[in-house]
Scaffold this motif. Structure first.
Motif, PDB file in Angstrom:
ATOM      1  N   LEU A  74      43.035  75.786  25.826  1.00  0.00           N
ATOM      2  CA  LEU A  74      43.111  74.517  25.115  1.00  0.00           C
ATOM      3  C   LEU A  74      43.176  74.676  23.607  1.00  0.00           C
ATOM      4  N   GLY A  75      43.185  75.916  23.118  1.00  0.00           N
ATOM      5  CA  GLY A  75      43.223  76.141  21.683  1.00  0.00           C
ATOM      6  C   GLY A  75      41.896  75.924  20.996  1.00  0.00           C
ATOM      7  N   ARG A  76      40.817  75.924  21.756  1.00  0.00           N
ATOM      8  CA  ARG A  76      39.483  75.766  21.177  1.00  0.00           C
ATOM      9  C   ARG A  76      38.892  77.123  20.829  1.00  0.00           C
ATOM     10  N   ALA A  77      37.999  77.130  19.863  1.00  0.00           N
ATOM     11  CA  ALA A  77      37.358  78.375  19.456  1.00  0.00           C
ATOM     12  C   ALA A  77      36.534  78.941  20.609  1.00  0.00           C
ATOM     13  N   PRO A  78      36.703  80.218  20.913  1.00  0.00           N
ATOM     14  CA  PRO A  78      35.906  80.833  21.991  1.00  0.00           C
ATOM     15  C   PRO A  78      34.495  81.138  21.512  1.00  0.00           C
ATOM     16  N   ALA A  79      33.656  81.544  22.445  1.00  0.00           N
ATOM     17  CA  ALA A  79      32.277  81.924  22.117  1.00  0.00           C
ATOM     18  C   ALA A  79      32.070  83.396  22.445  1.00  0.00           C
ATOM     19  N   VAL A  80      31.190  84.046  21.703  1.00  0.00           N
ATOM     20  CA  VAL A  80      30.803  85.410  22.018  1.00  0.00           C
ATOM     21  C   VAL A  80      29.556  85.363  22.882  1.00  0.00           C
ATOM     22  N   THR A 110      35.279  82.495  16.329  1.00  0.00           N
ATOM     23  CA  THR A 110      34.330  81.582  16.960  1.00  0.00           C
ATOM     24  C   THR A 110      33.996  80.371  16.092  1.00  0.00           C
ATOM     25  N   SER A 111      34.652  80.253  14.964  1.00  0.00           N
ATOM     26  CA  SER A 111      34.393  79.131  14.062  1.00  0.00           C
ATOM     27  C   SER A 111      35.168  77.899  14.506  1.00  0.00           C
ATOM     28  N   ALA A 112      34.456  76.816  14.770  1.00  0.00           N
ATOM     29  CA  ALA A 112      35.124  75.579  15.186  1.00  0.00           C
ATOM     30  C   ALA A 112      36.074  75.071  14.111  1.00  0.00           C
TER      31      ALA A 112
END
Length: 281
Positions: A74-80, A110-112
């Motif tokens: 979806l093109g959203r920032a991933p998380a670690v 990971t930055s929104a």
């Protein structure tokens, strides 16, 4: 288990040697949008990508002069996954962990607000032909969305048809299930019998985090149980699964366009083979 991971990662990190290609390749790195994994009985596990599984190969690609594009469904920032922020995954080297954390900060993945990731719909719109290889790291997050992403399924099918290098590690190889009917995956997750027409990767030799390793690492899930184990899912789909004799040690399988690594300790070896294949093309 941690001691085995440390030894395996250290051995892999100490044997890296790559050549810079004459021309830069374009590599697509596909990550999950998910910040958690839904487990059985309504439980959930906060997760994302594993730091070493993403950035050890990515740094090798960048150091070799290649261009890297990051994408999520979806093109959203991933998380670690916070459990991956541990020196054991970097050969016990706390300085190396700090360096890779700093690289993650510079990349702003990971930055929104600042993440450079694009959506897989955008990748498809721009055309798959611009990319020479695709890389999918692990962490549990791919089990939440990548295994059922139709956009990723179309991308992988295109790469398969063109014989383009497709590299995946740990839980990442489970994303190959995205080329199947999502109903097949849903039935597997529900523990129901599932029948699938011939898979494009049927008969491919490949690896993924093993059922044995999943059982040994079950404590990470805080008492929860996964709906589908990656090894089981790939075998049900028709993969020729291969695993190492000693859990948590590096293990990589190459078959045609596929490069698959079994666990976190395999990330460096997968990255090395990916860079070597790009240099040979």
């Amino acid at each position: 288990m941690q001691a085995q991971l440390l030894r395996g990662a250290a051995a892999a990190l100490l044997t890296l040697s790559v050549a810079i290609p004459a021309s830069a390749a374009q590599v697509l790195v596909v990550l999950s949008d998910a910040h958690h994994l839904d487990l059985k009985d309504g439980k959930r596990y906060d997760t994302g990508f594993y730091l070493n599984e993403l950035l050890v190969p990515v740094k090798m690609l960048l150091d070799a002069g290649h261009q890297v594009t990051f994408a999520t469904p979806l093109g959203r920032a991933p998380a670690v996954d916070k459990s991956s922020l541990d020196a054991q995954y970097f050969g016990g080297d706390a300085a190396a962990l700090a360096d890779y954390r700093a690289l993650l900060e510079r990349l702003a993945l990971t930055s929104a607000e600042r993440s450079p990731v694009v959506s897989l719909a955008r990748v498809e719109q721009q055309g798959y032909a611009r990319y020479d290889a695709v890389y999918v790291p692990g962490g549990h997050a791919p089990m939440q969305d990548l295994i059922r992403s139709p956009q990723l399924g179309r991308l992988l099918a295109d790469f398969h048809a063109r014989g383009k290098t497709t590299a995946l590690v740990c839980h990442g190889p489970a994303a190959l299930l995205s080329t199947l009917d999502p109903a097949f995956v849903a039935r597997l997750e529900a523990g129901k019998p599932a029948v699938q027409a011939k898979w494009i990767y049927a008969g491919y030799r490949m690896t993924v985090i093993s059922n044995t390793e999943e059982e040994q690492a079950k404590a990470l899930l805080n008492g929860g149980t996964m709906k589908l184990l990656p090894q089981t899912g790939l075998q049900k789909a028709g993969a020729d699964y291969r695993g190492n004799a000693q859990p948590w040690t590096p293990y990589v399988v190459q078959d045609r366009e596929l490069i698959t690594g079994q666990n976190p300790a395999s990330a460096a070896a997968v990255g090395k083979l990916l860079v070597q294949r790009l240099a040979a093309n």
